[in-house]
Structure formats: structure tokens, C-alpha cells
Design a protein around this motif. Structure first.
Motif, mmCIF file in Angstrom:
data_model
loop_
_atom_site.group_PDB
_atom_site.id
_atom_site.type_symbol
_atom_site.label_atom_id
_atom_site.label_comp_id
_atom_site.label_asym_id
_atom_site.label_seq_id
_atom_site.Cartn_x
_atom_site.Cartn_y
_atom_site.Cartn_z
ATOM 1 N N ARG A 42 0.862 -1.184 0.000
ATOM 2 C CA ARG A 42 0.000 0.000 0.000
ATOM 3 C C ARG A 42 0.896 1.230 0.000
ATOM 4 O O ARG A 42 2.045 1.181 0.420
ATOM 5 N N ILE A 43 0.360 2.336 -0.470
ATOM 6 C CA ILE A 43 1.112 3.582 -0.498
ATOM 7 C C ILE A 43 1.083 4.199 0.901
ATOM 8 O O ILE A 43 0.032 4.311 1.519
ATOM 9 N N HIS A 44 2.277 4.565 1.381
ATOM 10 C CA HIS A 44 2.411 5.108 2.728
ATOM 11 C C HIS A 44 3.599 6.069 2.723
ATOM 12 O O HIS A 44 4.636 5.768 2.147
ATOM 13 N N GLN A 45 3.455 7.228 3.349
ATOM 14 C CA GLN A 45 4.565 8.178 3.405
ATOM 15 C C GLN A 45 5.524 7.814 4.527
ATOM 16 O O GLN A 45 5.098 7.527 5.646
ATOM 17 N N VAL A 46 6.824 7.804 4.210
ATOM 18 C CA VAL A 46 7.871 7.539 5.199
ATOM 19 C C VAL A 46 9.004 8.533 4.987
ATOM 20 O O VAL A 46 9.067 9.208 3.967
ATOM 21 N N ARG A 47 9.893 8.616 5.952
ATOM 22 C CA ARG A 47 11.088 9.448 5.799
ATOM 23 C C ARG A 47 12.239 8.571 5.303
ATOM 24 O O ARG A 47 12.525 7.527 5.870
ATOM 25 N N ALA A 48 12.894 9.027 4.256
ATOM 26 C CA ALA A 48 14.065 8.336 3.731
ATOM 27 C C ALA A 48 15.249 8.628 4.648
ATOM 28 O O ALA A 48 15.165 9.469 5.552
ATOM 29 N N LYS A 49 16.377 7.965 4.407
ATOM 30 C CA LYS A 49 17.528 8.143 5.294
ATOM 31 C C LYS A 49 18.084 9.563 5.266
ATOM 32 O O LYS A 49 18.732 9.982 6.204
ATOM 33 N N THR A 52 13.979 13.240 3.845
ATOM 34 C CA THR A 52 12.895 13.701 2.981
ATOM 35 C C THR A 52 11.693 12.758 3.074
ATOM 36 O O THR A 52 11.837 11.563 3.336
ATOM 37 N N LEU A 53 10.500 13.304 2.855
ATOM 38 C CA LEU A 53 9.293 12.483 2.817
ATOM 39 C C LEU A 53 9.184 11.833 1.445
ATOM 40 O O LEU A 53 9.275 12.513 0.422
ATOM 41 N N VAL A 54 9.014 10.532 1.430
ATOM 42 C CA VAL A 54 8.897 9.790 0.182
ATOM 43 C C VAL A 54 7.725 8.826 0.287
ATOM 44 O O VAL A 54 7.270 8.489 1.376
ATOM 45 N N TYR A 102 10.068 -6.828 16.222
ATOM 46 C CA TYR A 102 10.153 -7.061 14.784
ATOM 47 C C TYR A 102 10.923 -5.921 14.139
ATOM 48 O O TYR A 102 11.221 -4.913 14.769
ATOM 49 N N VAL A 103 11.228 -6.097 12.853
ATOM 50 C CA VAL A 103 11.889 -5.074 12.050
ATOM 51 C C VAL A 103 10.891 -4.657 10.969
ATOM 52 O O VAL A 103 10.370 -5.507 10.255
ATOM 53 N N GLU A 104 10.610 -3.360 10.883
ATOM 54 C CA GLU A 104 9.707 -2.878 9.824
ATOM 55 C C GLU A 104 10.528 -2.203 8.733
ATOM 56 O O GLU A 104 11.317 -1.318 9.012
ATOM 57 N N VAL A 105 10.340 -2.665 7.505
ATOM 58 C CA VAL A 105 11.085 -2.151 6.360
ATOM 59 C C VAL A 105 10.087 -1.566 5.372
ATOM 60 O O VAL A 105 9.082 -2.197 5.053
ATOM 61 N N SER A 106 10.355 -0.346 4.897
ATOM 62 C CA SER A 106 9.535 0.278 3.869
ATOM 63 C C SER A 106 10.350 0.333 2.582
ATOM 64 O O SER A 106 11.524 0.718 2.614
ATOM 65 N N ILE A 107 9.736 -0.050 1.460
ATOM 66 C CA ILE A 107 10.449 -0.033 0.185
ATOM 67 C C ILE A 107 9.736 0.887 -0.794
ATOM 68 O O ILE A 107 8.565 1.209 -0.629
ATOM 69 N N GLU A 108 10.492 1.318 -1.836
ATOM 70 C CA GLU A 108 9.918 2.218 -2.828
ATOM 71 C C GLU A 108 8.932 1.503 -3.707
ATOM 72 O O GLU A 108 8.890 0.328 -3.792
#
Length: 108
Positions: A42-49, A52-54, A102-108
Motif C-alpha cells: 500500500r502507499i504510505h509516506q515515510v522518511r528516507a535516510k 525527505t518524505l517519500v 520485529y523489524v519494519e522495512v519500507s520499500i519504494e
């Protein structure tokens, strides 16, 4: 020891590969299979390293022993076959509380 929901709901398997420099540019390196994950596309806004908001198109809950570093360019292939670059990594640490680790990972 508390109940970890990934023990029950971790039904997905993903493949991670860190990119390596070759004479032909950056290429996917050795693949590592991670089982017991839960993937939500799903599309979700996160902060990149870099802060920036991506837009992230998928989020993955991985077992706590999964080693993933933002210092390296990591690609993850989802059960759907789509591959994306890791945008952010968040580790939960319940510090003895009866909450999942747990580890949560967000991908592009």
C-alpha cells in the motif's frame, strides 16, 4: 517471553540482495531469503535516510533477527515478484514489555 504475531501471521517470504559495485555499475549481489514476514503493499509516506518524505509502496514486518542496514543499497523482492529499494528501517524494542519484537522495512 511474549507472543510474537509474526509466529502466526508471518506467512510471506521475501528475498533481499545488497547491491555491489561491478565493472558494469551497481548490480544485485548475493540473495538472502527471509521467511516469516508479513507484507502489505500500500502507499504510505515515510522518511528516507536523508530525512525527505517519500512514498513507500510496500511495508514489511520481518523477524527481529533479520540483519538489514541502511548503509548499503538493499533491494527486496516481494512475494508478488515486484522489487524495490529499501527506503527506511525501523526496529521495535519492547524492552521487556509484552509487545512484539520485529523489524519494519519500507520499500519504494
Amino acid at each position: 517471553m511474549s507472543f510474537n504475531p509474526l509466529d502466526l501471521f508471518g506467512v510471506h517470504t521475501v528475498t533481499m540482495s545488497r547491491t555491489v559495485q561491478t565493472p558494469y555499475g551497481f548490480q544485485p549481489g548475493e540473495e538472502t531469503t527471509v521467511t516469516g514476514c508479513f507484507v502489505v503493499e500500500r502507499i504510505h509516506q515515510v522518511r528516507a535516510k536523508d530525512g525527505t518524505l517519500v512514498a513507500s509502496s510496500a511495508q514489511i514486518a520481518m523477524p527481529p533477527e533479520t540483519h538489514i542496514s541502511m548503509d548499503e543499497e538493499t533491494l527486496i523482492t516481494l512475494p508478488s515478484g515486484r522489487t524495490g529499494r529499501v527506503l527506511s528501517v525501523a526496529r521495535s524494542n519492547p524492552s521487556g514489555l509484552p509487545m512484539p519484537d520485529y523489524v519494519e522495512v519500507s520499500i519504494e
